[in-house]
Write an enzyme that holds these catalytic residues in place. Structure first.
Site, PDB file in Angstrom:
ATOM      1  N   ASP A  27       0.828  -1.212   0.000  1.00 30.52           N
ATOM      2  CA  ASP A  27       0.000   0.000   0.000  1.00 30.52           C
ATOM      3  C   ASP A  27       0.863   1.262   0.000  1.00 30.52           C
ATOM      4  O   ASP A  27       1.945   1.287   0.583  1.00 30.52           O
ATOM      5  CB  ASP A  27      -0.913  -0.019   1.237  1.00 30.52           C
ATOM      6  CG  ASP A  27      -2.052   0.969   1.103  1.00 30.52           C
ATOM      7  OD1 ASP A  27      -2.367   1.378  -0.036  1.00 30.52           O
ATOM      8  OD2 ASP A  27      -2.631   1.346   2.134  1.00 30.52           O
ATOM      9  N   HIS A  44       2.310   3.266  -9.086  1.00 34.82           N
ATOM     10  CA  HIS A  44       2.177   1.823  -9.327  1.00 34.82           C
ATOM     11  C   HIS A  44       3.396   1.286 -10.102  1.00 34.82           C
ATOM     12  O   HIS A  44       3.862   0.184  -9.865  1.00 34.82           O
ATOM     13  CB  HIS A  44       0.880   1.530 -10.090  1.00 34.82           C
ATOM     14  CG  HIS A  44      -0.354   1.917  -9.316  1.00 34.82           C
ATOM     15  ND1 HIS A  44      -0.519   1.605  -7.991  1.00 34.82           N
ATOM     16  CD2 HIS A  44      -1.472   2.610  -9.678  1.00 34.82           C
ATOM     17  CE1 HIS A  44      -1.693   2.083  -7.570  1.00 34.82           C
ATOM     18  NE2 HIS A  44      -2.277   2.697  -8.572  1.00 34.82           N
ATOM     19  N   LEU A 138      11.416 -19.966  -4.784  1.00 35.98           N
ATOM     20  CA  LEU A 138      10.342 -19.152  -4.206  1.00 35.98           C
ATOM     21  C   LEU A 138       9.074 -19.352  -5.015  1.00 35.98           C
ATOM     22  O   LEU A 138       9.116 -19.340  -6.259  1.00 35.98           O
ATOM     23  CB  LEU A 138      10.738 -17.665  -4.256  1.00 35.98           C
ATOM     24  CG  LEU A 138       9.690 -16.676  -3.753  1.00 35.98           C
ATOM     25  CD1 LEU A 138       9.539 -16.761  -2.230  1.00 35.98           C
ATOM     26  CD2 LEU A 138      10.040 -15.242  -4.146  1.00 35.98           C
TER      27      LEU A 138
END
Ligand code: FPP
Length: 252
Positions: A27, A44, A138
């Site tokens: 955020d 973004h 991962l």
């Protein structure tokens, strides 16, 4: 006389205490951009760079699973141009980053309702999920058009459809992420202290870490701080505290 109260804070345990699964609410992109007099969409874009740093960091620290909240079911309520820009950014990231992720040993998948997404985007997502990563280091899950309540409802529907009685176990089997361990650590940047309909079911026993850093500024040091904080937590899962020595330090 009563003995002195031991310190509540434990020293950092051995560096081996790394969360297996980290979930992140990324955020603060909009505020980061606005403070620089840039359009929110620029936030973004820089946020996507921060995500690349996070992935590299998680690989380096030995985190096995990373789940990030890229677009919530509620994010459709944003201005149309911001939604369009976010979708374009996801497509661009899929086109540009999938091969690099695979080279790092990262395998990628998505959770969320894909039905309102454009067919071209769904197809890129599928391709990225199909790319073979031998010996993954991962497992990165991107929550896209995801909502925790949606997840619970779709799991309940699936359990009922197979004729199961609704129990914690029958529901858990159908939740998104049912095949991986629940998050050990949730990181939320941007200064707000809430879950915002992220992994409502899966976060039941997760350690929560809130940072005021805006997501595009979240760097290697920010991740190290969060992991360090996690390493000091005592997780009890409803049980009694582990044994402490007279100095108050945790010994088991
Ligand atoms: C929240 O910040 C962030 C989002 C809704 C989008 C998250 C997307 C990225 C980090 C881009 C990269 C992702 C991928 C998968 C390539 P906000 O806009 O709500 O910030 P604000 O609270 O300051 O307004």
């Amino acid at each position: 006389m009563l003995p002195p109260m031991p310190s509540k804070r434990s020293p950092r345990k051995s560096p081996a205490v790394v969360p297996r699964h980290v979930a992140v609410v990324m955020d603060g992109n909009g505020r980061w951009a606005t403070r620089r007099l840039l359009p929110r969409t620029a936030g973004h874009k820089f946020g996507a760079e921060a995500l690349k740093r996070l992935v590299r960091g998680c690989v380096q620290h030995g985190v096995s699973y990373l789940t990030v909240f890229a677009f919530s079911s509620e994010n459709w309520k944003r201005p149309a141009e911001e939604v369009t820009a976010l979708m374009a950014l996801f497509v661009q990231a899929l086109e540009r980053e999938t091969a690099e992720l695979a080279a790092q040993g990262v395998c990628l998948r998505f959770v969320g309702d894909r039905s309102p997404l454009q067919e071209s985007m769904r197809s890129l997502m599928q391709q990225a999920e199909n790319s073979v990563v031998t010996e993954p280091r991962l497992r990165l899950t991107v929550a896209l058009n995801y909502g925790g309540r949606w997840d619970i409802v779709q799991a309940a529907r699936a359990a009922l459809a197979e004729g199961a009685e609704l129990t914690e176990q029958s529901l858990a089997r159908h939740m998104c992420l049912a095949d991986i361990p629940e998050p050990d650590l949730l990181i939320r940047t941007g200064g707000d202290h809430r879950i915002s309909n992220f992994l409502l079911w899966q976060l039941a026993y997760t350690e929560l870490y809130f940072s005021s850093t805006l997501w595009p500024d979240f760097d290697e040091k920010s991740l190290a701080d969060a992991l360090d904080d996690f390493a000091r937590r005592e997780r009890r899962f409803g049980r009694v505290p582990t044994r402490t020595d007279p100095s108050g330090l945790r010994v088991a």
